[in-house]
Design an enzyme around this catalytic site. Structure first.
Site, short mmCIF file in Angstrom:
data_model
loop_
_atom_site.label_atom_id
_atom_site.label_comp_id
_atom_site.label_asym_id
_atom_site.label_seq_id
_atom_site.Cartn_x
_atom_site.Cartn_y
_atom_site.Cartn_z
N LYS A 134 62.54 25.11 42.13
CA LYS A 134 63.79 24.90 42.90
C LYS A 134 64.41 23.56 42.50
CE LYS A 134 63.62 28.74 45.22
NZ LYS A 134 64.55 29.85 44.91
N SER A 185 65.17 25.46 48.78
CA SER A 185 64.16 25.47 49.85
C SER A 185 63.88 24.06 50.34
CB SER A 185 62.87 26.06 49.27
OG SER A 185 61.79 25.83 50.15
N TYR A 217 56.18 26.31 42.68
CA TYR A 217 57.32 27.00 43.29
C TYR A 217 58.43 25.99 43.64
CZ TYR A 217 60.25 28.87 46.98
OH TYR A 217 61.34 29.21 47.75
P1 NAD Z 1 62.13 38.24 48.81
O1 NAD Z 1 60.97 38.30 47.90
O2 NAD Z 1 62.13 39.10 50.02
O3 NAD Z 1 63.48 38.54 47.99
C1 NAD Z 1 63.63 38.19 46.63
C2 NAD Z 1 64.20 39.41 45.93
O4 NAD Z 1 64.39 39.08 44.55
C3 NAD Z 1 63.26 40.61 45.97
O5 NAD Z 1 63.98 41.75 46.39
C4 NAD Z 1 62.76 40.76 44.54
O6 NAD Z 1 62.52 42.12 44.22
C5 NAD Z 1 63.91 40.15 43.76
N1 NAD Z 1 63.55 39.57 42.45
C6 NAD Z 1 62.60 38.65 42.16
N2 NAD Z 1 62.63 38.33 40.87
C7 NAD Z 1 63.63 39.06 40.31
C8 NAD Z 1 64.17 39.18 39.00
N3 NAD Z 1 63.68 38.49 37.97
N4 NAD Z 1 65.21 40.03 38.80
C9 NAD Z 1 65.71 40.75 39.82
N5 NAD Z 1 65.26 40.69 41.08
C10 NAD Z 1 64.22 39.85 41.32
O7 NAD Z 1 62.34 36.71 49.21
P2 NAD Z 1 63.31 36.05 50.28
O8 NAD Z 1 62.48 35.51 51.37
O9 NAD Z 1 64.43 36.97 50.61
O10 NAD Z 1 63.83 34.82 49.43
C11 NAD Z 1 65.05 34.86 48.73
C12 NAD Z 1 65.28 33.52 48.04
O11 NAD Z 1 65.24 32.49 49.02
C13 NAD Z 1 64.21 33.18 47.01
O12 NAD Z 1 64.84 32.52 45.92
C14 NAD Z 1 63.31 32.21 47.76
O13 NAD Z 1 62.67 31.31 46.88
C15 NAD Z 1 64.31 31.49 48.65
N6 NAD Z 1 63.69 30.92 49.86
C16 NAD Z 1 62.96 31.71 50.69
C17 NAD Z 1 62.36 31.16 51.83
C18 NAD Z 1 61.50 32.00 52.74
O14 NAD Z 1 60.69 31.43 53.48
N7 NAD Z 1 61.66 33.31 52.78
C19 NAD Z 1 62.53 29.81 52.10
C20 NAD Z 1 63.29 29.03 51.24
C21 NAD Z 1 63.87 29.61 50.12
C1 WQD Z 2 54.23 27.38 59.06
C2 WQD Z 2 53.20 26.62 59.90
C3 WQD Z 2 51.09 26.31 58.81
C4 WQD Z 2 50.04 30.55 58.66
C5 WQD Z 2 56.56 28.03 53.52
C6 WQD Z 2 56.87 27.46 52.17
C7 WQD Z 2 58.28 26.96 52.13
C8 WQD Z 2 59.26 28.04 52.56
C9 WQD Z 2 58.89 28.62 53.87
C10 WQD Z 2 59.99 29.19 50.56
C11 WQD Z 2 52.40 25.58 59.11
C12 WQD Z 2 50.94 27.20 60.01
C13 WQD Z 2 50.69 29.36 58.87
C14 WQD Z 2 48.83 30.83 59.36
C15 WQD Z 2 49.04 28.71 60.46
N1 WQD Z 2 59.30 29.12 51.63
N2 WQD Z 2 50.20 28.45 59.77
N3 WQD Z 2 48.39 29.89 60.25
O1 WQD Z 2 54.27 26.41 54.87
O2 WQD Z 2 56.12 25.68 56.45
O3 WQD Z 2 56.69 26.99 54.47
O4 WQD Z 2 57.52 29.06 53.83
O5 WQD Z 2 60.76 28.39 50.11
O6 WQD Z 2 58.53 26.56 50.82
O7 WQD Z 2 55.97 26.41 51.92
O8 WQD Z 2 55.52 28.11 56.31
O9 WQD Z 2 54.94 30.03 57.70
O10 WQD Z 2 53.34 29.32 55.88
O11 WQD Z 2 53.58 27.88 57.89
O12 WQD Z 2 48.60 27.89 61.27
O13 WQD Z 2 48.21 31.88 59.19
O14 WQD Z 2 52.23 27.57 60.38
O15 WQD Z 2 50.00 25.45 58.65
O16 WQD Z 2 52.17 24.51 59.98
P1 WQD Z 2 55.55 26.69 55.53
P2 WQD Z 2 54.32 28.93 56.92
#
Ligand code: NAD
Ligand code: WQD
Length: 330
Positions: free
Chosen positions: A152, A124, A148
């Site tokens: 990572k 991430s 979190y």
């Molecule tokens: P999500 O929660 O939709 O998907 C994660 C999936 O993993 C879910 O289906 C959940 O049921 C499964 N899961 C969690 N723990 C598990 C375990 N111990 N065993 C088996 N299954 C398990 O999330 P996402 O948005 O699809 O994110 C996927 C990956 O990408 C995550 O590792 C997340 O940290 C990373 N990521 C997400 C974002 C984002 O903003 N969505 C940003 C950066 C990184």
């Molecule tokens: C985006 C912008 C808020 C909600 C997060 C995690 C990051 C990654 C992606 C997993 C910011 C603003 C938000 C609201 C707002 N996930 N905001 N009102 O914080 O950039 O990233 O998700 O890895 O690790 O930190 O994403 O969508 O929460 O916010 O004004 O109700 O929107 O302040 O500027 P963020 P976000």
């Protein structure tokens, strides 16, 4: 080729499974459904008209996951499974370290045991902490501000150490920026439980009138309009980035940013959503959210030159597809 996709029923995993299946890979999903639904598996099959093997299993249950490796010849693993809510991780750090770090160790151990040496990991942009934008892959990771993000950083380190010890291990670490949007069928997308923390799902809930008003967290940042700037990326572009990473895997650990390289402010995203979907989003400016930074966007030069990948879908498509999924899934 058989690819084991952990967390494949989730938001990013399900879209990646669709893209992998369309590219001709066989997909085996391992997911405990702690943050997803079983019908997503059926929807993946409907969209692609292809079959998928599904195991409902916790990746931390090594014996059960061992059976998957025993039952199939696995050619590579894409490891999405994990918890992802920053705020929750501050309240429940042990849950996050346990689920995210242990699952990474468990799955790598099984890869070693069964000689699977191709691995793609979901990291991430949060690992960059307070570095200066644009974020580059070789920046030092000094200031992750929440458990979190730390899971990572630690998982990345574990993968690096493993590849130092086992020279055949090929790893792509993908640092995602802000994934939004949904498949154009409207069948799969993001459906967080409860009140969403992230901006796009919050906007779609306000658009649906399930929530009254969007709270904009601060308009005094040093950005063009004072609101936070992020690098929103369409989840299908992200999915295609995984296929590009898998196809170009090389020995050692290789880190890539998956973002568009373009920053969009909160107000710009709201304006685009209103224009594309013709829906007014009432908003109010409130205090900054603790832990937020001004701007977060990617330097995408490495991923472009080494993987030949770049994001194609624009903010309008992201807004249109997010809304289509929301209205399809009442
Ligand atoms: P999500 O929660 O939709 O998907 C994660 C999936 O993993 C879910 O289906 C959940 O049921 C499964 N899961 C969690 N723990 C598990 C375990 N111990 N065993 C088996 N299954 C398990 O999330 P996402 O948005 O699809 O994110 C996927 C990956 O990408 C995550 O590792 C997340 O940290 C990373 N990521 C997400 C974002 C984002 O903003 N969505 C940003 C950066 C990184
Ligand atoms: C985006 C912008 C808020 C909600 C997060 C995690 C990051 C990654 C992606 C997993 C910011 C603003 C938000 C609201 C707002 N996930 N905001 N009102 O914080 O950039 O990233 O998700 O890895 O690790 O930190 O994403 O969508 O929460 O916010 O004004 O109700 O929107 O302040 O500027 P963020 P976000």
């Amino acid at each position: 080729m058989n690819i084991l996709v952990t967390g494949g029923a989730g938001f990013i995993g399900s879209h990646t499974c669709v893209t992998l299946l369309n590219a001709g890979y066989n997909v085996i999903i391992a997911d405990n459904l702690c943050n997803s639904k079983k019908d997503t598996i059926d929807k993946i099959k409907v969209i692609t008209n292809k079959d998928v093997i599904f195991y409902q299993v916790d990746i931390n249950q090594e014996k059960e996951v061992d059976e998957i490796f025993n039952n199939h010849i696995i050619d590579g693993v894409i490891h999405f499974a994990g918890f992802k809510a920053v705020g929750e991780s501050v309240k429940k750090p042990l849950d996050y370290y346990y689920n995210n770090v242990l699952s990474t160790i468990s799955i790598i151990k099984l890869c070693e045991k069964y000689g699977v040496d191709r691995f793609v990991f979901s990291s991430s942009a949060t690992v960059y902490g307070n570095n200066a934008v644009p974020f580059k892959e070789d920046m030092e990771l000094l200031s992750t501000t929440n458990p979190y993000g730390e899971t990572k950083v630690i998982s990345e380190r574990i993968l690096k150490d493993t590849s130092t010890a086992n020279q055949n291990f090929s790893v792509a670490i993908l640092r995602y920026f802000n994934p939004v949007g949904a498949h154009e069928s409207g069948l799969i997308g993001e459906s967080p439980n409860g009140v969403p923390n992230n901006l796009m799902p919050y906007i779609t809930q306000v658009a649906k009138r399930n929530l009254q008003v969007l709270k904009v967290f601060g308009n005094d940042y040093s950005t063009s309009d004072g609101t936070g700037v992020r690098d929103y990326i369409h989840v299908l572009d992200l999915a295609e980035g995984h296929v590009a990473a898998f196809e170009n895997l090389k020995k050692g650990v290789h880190i890539y940013n998956l973002g568009t390289g373009k920053g969009t402010s909160v107000l710009e995203l709201v304006e685009a959503f209103e224009r594309v979907n013709n829906i007014k989003i009432p908003l109010e400016i409130v205090d900054r959210r603790p832990g937020d930074i001004d701007s977060c966007y990617a330097d995408t030069s490495k991923v472009k030159s080494e993987l030949g990948w770049n994001a194609k879908r624009d903010i309008s498509s992201m807004c249109r597809d997010s809304w289509r999924f929301e209205t399809n899934n009442e």
